[in-house]
Write a protein that holds these residues in place. Structure first.
Motif, PDB file in Angstrom:
ATOM      1  N   ARG A 144      -5.604  -2.340  -6.216  1.00 47.46           N
ATOM      2  CA  ARG A 144      -4.797  -1.825  -7.335  1.00 47.46           C
ATOM      3  C   ARG A 144      -5.319  -0.488  -7.850  1.00 47.46           C
ATOM      4  NH1 ARG A 144      -4.710  -7.520  -8.978  1.00 47.46           N
ATOM      5  NH2 ARG A 144      -6.548  -6.990 -10.177  1.00 47.46           N
ATOM      6  N   ALA A 145      -6.654  -0.328  -7.831  1.00 45.19           N
ATOM      7  CA  ALA A 145      -7.227   0.940  -8.289  1.00 45.19           C
ATOM      8  C   ALA A 145      -6.753   2.080  -7.388  1.00 45.19           C
ATOM      9  CB  ALA A 145      -8.749   0.858  -8.305  1.00 45.19           C
ATOM     10  N   LEU A 146      -6.709   1.832  -6.072  1.00 45.22           N
ATOM     11  CA  LEU A 146      -6.225   2.858  -5.145  1.00 45.22           C
ATOM     12  C   LEU A 146      -4.726   3.083  -5.316  1.00 45.22           C
ATOM     13  CD1 LEU A 146      -7.934   2.104  -1.713  1.00 45.22           C
ATOM     14  CD2 LEU A 146      -8.343   4.048  -3.233  1.00 45.22           C
ATOM     15  N   MET A 147      -4.018   1.981  -5.416  1.00 38.75           N
ATOM     16  CA  MET A 147      -2.564   2.012  -5.517  1.00 38.75           C
ATOM     17  C   MET A 147      -2.108   2.869  -6.702  1.00 38.75           C
ATOM     18  SD  MET A 147      -0.231  -1.416  -5.418  1.00 38.75           S
ATOM     19  CE  MET A 147      -0.220  -1.895  -7.130  1.00 38.75           C
ATOM     20  N   ALA A 148      -2.902   2.849  -7.763  1.00 34.39           N
ATOM     21  CA  ALA A 148      -2.565   3.615  -8.966  1.00 34.39           C
ATOM     22  C   ALA A 148      -2.505   5.119  -8.684  1.00 34.39           C
ATOM     23  CB  ALA A 148      -3.588   3.325 -10.066  1.00 34.39           C
ATOM     24  N   HIS A 149      -3.142   5.539  -7.577  1.00 32.55           N
ATOM     25  CA  HIS A 149      -3.134   6.970  -7.242  1.00 32.55           C
ATOM     26  C   HIS A 149      -2.029   7.344  -6.255  1.00 32.55           C
ATOM     27  CE1 HIS A 149      -6.864   7.765  -9.395  1.00 32.55           C
ATOM     28  NE2 HIS A 149      -7.234   6.574  -8.989  1.00 32.55           N
ATOM     29  N   GLY A 150      -1.215   6.360  -5.889  1.00 31.06           N
ATOM     30  CA  GLY A 150      -0.074   6.659  -5.019  1.00 31.06           C
ATOM     31  C   GLY A 150      -0.416   6.594  -3.540  1.00 31.06           C
ATOM     32  N   ASP A 151       0.619   6.600  -2.708  1.00 26.78           N
ATOM     33  CA  ASP A 151       0.449   6.431  -1.262  1.00 26.78           C
ATOM     34  C   ASP A 151      -0.408   7.514  -0.618  1.00 26.78           C
ATOM     35  OD1 ASP A 151       2.198   4.438  -1.783  1.00 26.78           O
ATOM     36  OD2 ASP A 151       3.690   5.017  -0.267  1.00 26.78           O
ATOM     37  N   GLN A 152      -0.394   8.694  -1.245  1.00 31.05           N
ATOM     38  CA  GLN A 152      -1.114   9.818  -0.648  1.00 31.05           C
ATOM     39  C   GLN A 152      -2.628   9.691  -0.769  1.00 31.05           C
ATOM     40  OE1 GLN A 152       0.081  12.212   1.298  1.00 31.05           O
ATOM     41  NE2 GLN A 152       1.860  10.850   1.110  1.00 31.05           N
ATOM     42  N   VAL A 153      -3.061   8.711  -1.531  1.00 32.22           N
ATOM     43  CA  VAL A 153      -4.493   8.615  -1.847  1.00 32.22           C
ATOM     44  C   VAL A 153      -5.352   8.491  -0.587  1.00 32.22           C
ATOM     45  CG1 VAL A 153      -4.468   6.107  -2.214  1.00 32.22           C
ATOM     46  CG2 VAL A 153      -6.162   7.508  -3.391  1.00 32.22           C
ATOM     47  N   LEU A 154      -4.785   7.920   0.485  1.00 35.42           N
ATOM     48  CA  LEU A 154      -5.587   7.741   1.700  1.00 35.42           C
ATOM     49  C   LEU A 154      -5.225   8.750   2.789  1.00 35.42           C
ATOM     50  CD1 LEU A 154      -5.806   3.847   1.906  1.00 35.42           C
ATOM     51  CD2 LEU A 154      -7.510   5.445   1.052  1.00 35.42           C
ATOM     52  N   SER A 155      -4.621   9.864   2.391  1.00 33.37           N
ATOM     53  CA  SER A 155      -4.118  10.801   3.401  1.00 33.37           C
ATOM     54  C   SER A 155      -5.224  11.514   4.176  1.00 33.37           C
ATOM     55  CB  SER A 155      -3.192  11.828   2.747  1.00 33.37           C
ATOM     56  OG  SER A 155      -3.926  12.540   1.779  1.00 33.37           O
ATOM     57  N   THR A 156      -6.475  11.369   3.736  1.00 33.88           N
ATOM     58  CA  THR A 156      -7.561  12.016   4.479  1.00 33.88           C
ATOM     59  C   THR A 156      -8.062  11.138   5.630  1.00 33.88           C
ATOM     60  OG1 THR A 156      -9.129  11.132   2.867  1.00 33.88           O
ATOM     61  CG2 THR A 156      -8.392  13.420   2.547  1.00 33.88           C
ATOM     62  N   SER A 157      -7.436   9.978   5.827  1.00 31.22           N
ATOM     63  CA  SER A 157      -7.896   9.096   6.902  1.00 31.22           C
ATOM     64  C   SER A 157      -6.704   8.509   7.650  1.00 31.22           C
ATOM     65  CB  SER A 157      -8.740   7.955   6.312  1.00 31.22           C
ATOM     66  OG  SER A 157      -7.988   7.239   5.343  1.00 31.22           O
ATOM     67  N   ARG A 158      -6.973   8.011   8.875  1.00 33.04           N
ATOM     68  CA  ARG A 158      -5.890   7.408   9.669  1.00 33.04           C
ATOM     69  C   ARG A 158      -5.950   5.883   9.674  1.00 33.04           C
ATOM     70  NH1 ARG A 158      -3.816  10.937  13.633  1.00 33.04           N
ATOM     71  NH2 ARG A 158      -3.390   9.115  14.924  1.00 33.04           N
ATOM     72  N   ARG A 159      -7.167   5.344   9.671  1.00 31.13           N
ATOM     73  CA  ARG A 159      -7.387   3.906   9.648  1.00 31.13           C
ATOM     74  C   ARG A 159      -6.770   3.171  10.833  1.00 31.13           C
ATOM     75  NH1 ARG A 159      -5.520   6.026   5.663  1.00 31.13           N
ATOM     76  NH2 ARG A 159      -3.553   4.886   5.750  1.00 31.13           N
ATOM     77  N   ASP A 160      -6.699   3.866  11.979  1.00 26.35           N
ATOM     78  CA  ASP A 160      -6.101   3.269  13.172  1.00 26.35           C
ATOM     79  C   ASP A 160      -6.926   2.128  13.743  1.00 26.35           C
ATOM     80  OD1 ASP A 160      -4.009   4.976  13.119  1.00 26.35           O
ATOM     81  OD2 ASP A 160      -4.903   6.450  14.492  1.00 26.35           O
ATOM     82  N   SER A 161      -8.231   2.134  13.418  1.00 28.72           N
ATOM     83  CA  SER A 161      -9.094   1.098  13.991  1.00 28.72           C
ATOM     84  C   SER A 161      -8.880  -0.268  13.346  1.00 28.72           C
ATOM     85  CB  SER A 161     -10.562   1.516  13.818  1.00 28.72           C
ATOM     86  OG  SER A 161     -10.822   1.794  12.446  1.00 28.72           O
TER      87      SER A 161
END
Ligand code: WT7
Length: 646
Positions: A361-378
């Motif tokens: 929820r803490a991340l979600m509060a910053h919007g979808d773009q919050v993880l745009s520096t990573s791909r998380r494909d693994s």
């Protein structure tokens, strides 16, 4: 009718999984119908010095509560987490350590882990620590924390880890209650770029009454800031220097204690739950393997702190018992910025991520773009723990963090349970967002009505467990009576979890939260009584009542009603002072979010505070206050409503 929000097991996950749908059903049935045979089969997950012939010998009967598993078995937990892997995976990374500062990291192989733990174990022995002694750990999230746990286990000492966010006073209480001979700490811890003066806090704790059991304090150099030096103090690096890395393991009975871990209850001081060696470790290894579907080569990250049970079971004991690579993260997901979580995943190629709804929820509060520096494909699998995950957070976790590809195992369990009790298995159980789904092997849940009658089929009630499981806490350290009263006296013959729960028409369990006076703030348990007693110790406070209220990120926030002494005037400054008071007294996690001045509290004629009403006012549910006619002074309620949020 609720909308059918279901995520069926996908082919790819099922194919590689240890447990598929049919196996789950067969194994679960066997674990309930032929438990001795079932558990005997599971024993091979560990290396035993003496293989047990006895399985479950527990009883939940009120007058004779005893929890006992594998009682004639012998083993050593550190041997199982380290030595037995050396033939096959000495050069495999055991612990991946990511520092608070992204430029700091370490890779510790099983060979190196063996040496580090051996040296410390010998060092501990040289200080006179031996089998059965208790050792308090008050440490940052650094590899030495795991070394210390395992070094204790190696020599048969009992560790008691106290979360590094607790105050000197809270630490002192736990040191005293456990009777620790030694405290292992660090100069400072680093979290999110901030320093916590752990060693100063230990010094402070040791000046309090009852902590003179402590003979030595072992200090890891981490922060590097100067510290005051006491006679009892000893540097960690000086102790281990020159020690042999070979230290014979102590052969322990399966029922010998492995550790104590304190947790909050609805009343009184925190309870030191005692976990033992055989049952705990087997349950830790088995749940880690099956629930996270762990296979050799997987990179696994449990983003908890070793100060909680989640860190014990799923950062240290479970993964290491399985020869896994476990990632240990010193920092917080918001530092240096909110992209960190994803960046760490990419950096190490994390396949399995286990975290909490509050983090999501803490991340979600910053919007979808919050993880745009990573791909998380693994990533292949996600896990959630600590509190019910609301469907909105579940979907975000699934869609954004997991790129819509990863099943989420929502794992319900407790400090008392040692490991997962109700949880999905990714290859076997279809997911319903918000539900912890179905019981793990050997776990027999039931829902009871307030009179203790078992409810059948779709129903809501008090969640109890009808028989013991190997990872169950054996007792409360030094207070078996309290153990019996807390968990086995409300209803006869069952373990009372303290949670409310709904079971749907498919037999899925939906945890609704605590039904006692325990708060769950960011997945951490806090007793309302603890916070109240802290507040009334302040000179300005006559009376205090603490309740939880819905909080967007933390799940529950802390709402405090305070009645001041006659000679004290309310002010914003006093509010700030009281918040700071609790923070210092218990720790930052107990910091009140809202303080409301209460000229009076709603009480029954017998003087009992009606928390139900206080909870409603805190939540702003002012329409459904229910029956207030039994109150000694019903006028109090209107007054509180009138001054809400002021
Ligand atoms: C309480 C136990 C288990 C390790 C972390 C907390 C709540 C925990 C879930 C979940 C709904 C959950 C319960 C439980 N809880 N996991 N997946 N869904 N509620 O351990 O501090 O001992 O707290 O946390 O209320 O009783 P703990």
């Amino acid at each position: 009718m609720e909308k059918r929000d279901i995520y069926p097991v996908d082919e790819k996950t099922a194919e590689r999984a240890w447990i598929d749908r049919t196996q789950y059903e067969q194994m679960y049935r066997r674990s309930i119908e032929s438990p001795d045979a079932f558990w005997a089969d599971q024993l091979d997950q560990l290396d035993w010095a003496t293989r047990p012939t006895k399985m479950n010998e527990s009883s939940f009967k009120r007058d004779e509560v005893v929890i006992r598993w594998f009682a004639d078995g012998e083993l050593n937990a550190a041997y199982n987490c380290i030595d037995r892997h050396l033939d096959e995976r000495a050069d495999q990374v055991a612990i991946l350590w990511e520092g608070d500062d992204p430029s700091e990291s370490k890779r510790i192989t099983y060979r190196e882990l063996h040496a580090a733990v051996g040296k410390l174990a010998n060092g501990l022995k040289s200080l006179g620590v031996s089998r059965g002694d208790t050792v308090t750990l008050y440490m940052p999230m650094i590899p030495e924390a795991a070394y210390a746990m395992l070094a204790c286990a190696r020599i048969g000492a009992v560790h008691s880890v106290v979360f590094g966010g607790f105050s000197p006073d809270a630490l002192a209480g736990r040191i005293k209650d456990s009777g620790s001979k030694l405290v292992i700490t660090a100069d400072q811890s680093l979290r999110g770029g901030k320093r916590v003066p752990l060693k100063d806090n230990v010094d402070d704790a040791l000046t309090r009454a009852g902590t003179d059991c402590v003979e030595r304090v072992l200090v890891v150099q981490r922060g590097g800031d100067p510290i005051d030096w006491q006679e009892k103090d000893l540097w960690y690096h000086e102790l281990v220097e020159g020690q042999s890395s070979e230290c014979a393991v102590e052969t322990m009975n399966a029922e010998d204690p492995l550790f104590i871990l304190y947790t909050s209850g609805s009343t009184g001081t925190p309870k030191g739950l005692k976990h033992t060696t055989g049952g705990y470790l087997l349950f830790a290894a088995m749940t880690h393997r099956y629930v996270f579907d762990y296979h050799d080569g997987d990179i696994y990250w449990c983003a908890a702190d070793v100060g909680w049970i989640t860190g014990h079971t799923y950062i240290v004991y479970g993964p290491l018992a399985n020869g896994a690579t476990t990632l240990m993260f010193e920092g917080v997901p918001s530092y240096p910025d909110h992209g960190r979580l994803g960046e760490v995943i990419d950096k190490y190629g994390v396949n399995i991520l286990y975290t909490s709804p509050t983090m999501v929820r803490a991340l979600m509060a910053h919007g979808d773009q919050v993880l745009s520096t990573s791909r998380r494909d693994s990533l292949r699998l996600l896990g959630s723990v600590g509190e019910p995950i609301n469907p909105e957070a579940w979907h975000w976790f699934h869609r954004v963090v997991g790129n819509g590809r990863c099943p989420i195992v929502d794992t319900w369990w407790q400090t008392e349970s040692g490991g997962h009790l109700i949880t999905a298995l990714p290859g076997a159980i279809d997911l319903k967002p918000g539900s912890a789904t179905l019981p793990f092997f050997g776990v027999e849940p039931a829902l009871l009505d307030p009179e203790g009658r078992e409810l059948e089929g779709a129903a809501s009630g008090n969640l109890v467990i009808k028989r013991s499981w190997p990872g169950q806490a054996r007792t409360i350290w030094g207070d078996h009576e309290r153990f019996v009263t807390t968990y086995f006296s409300t209803y006869e013959g069952v373990y009372v979890s303290g949670d409310g729960c709904r079971r749907d028409e498919d037999g899925y369990y939906w945890i609704t939260g605590r039904i006692d006076d325990v708060l769950n703030v960011s997945g951490h348990r806090l007793g309302t009584a603890e916070i109240e007693s802290s507040l009334v110790a302040h000179e300005a406070v006559a009376e205090a009542a603490v309740v939880g209220y819905p909080h967007e990120v933390k799940g529950q926030g802390i709402y405090v009603y305070v009645t001041l002494n006659d000679d004290t005037a309310p002010s914003d400054e006093l509010k700030r002072a009281l918040i700071d008071w609790v923070r210092r007294d218990i720790g930052p996690i107990a910091k009140p979010d809202v303080i409301q001045w209460a000229p009076g509290l709603p009480k029954t004629r017998s003087g009992k505070i009606m928390r139900r009403i206080l909870r409603k006012i805190a939540a702003g549910e002012l329409d459904g206050l229910g029956d207030t006619s039994t109150l000694a002074d019903p006028g109090v309620v209107d007054e509180l409503i009138g001054s809400r949020g002021r």
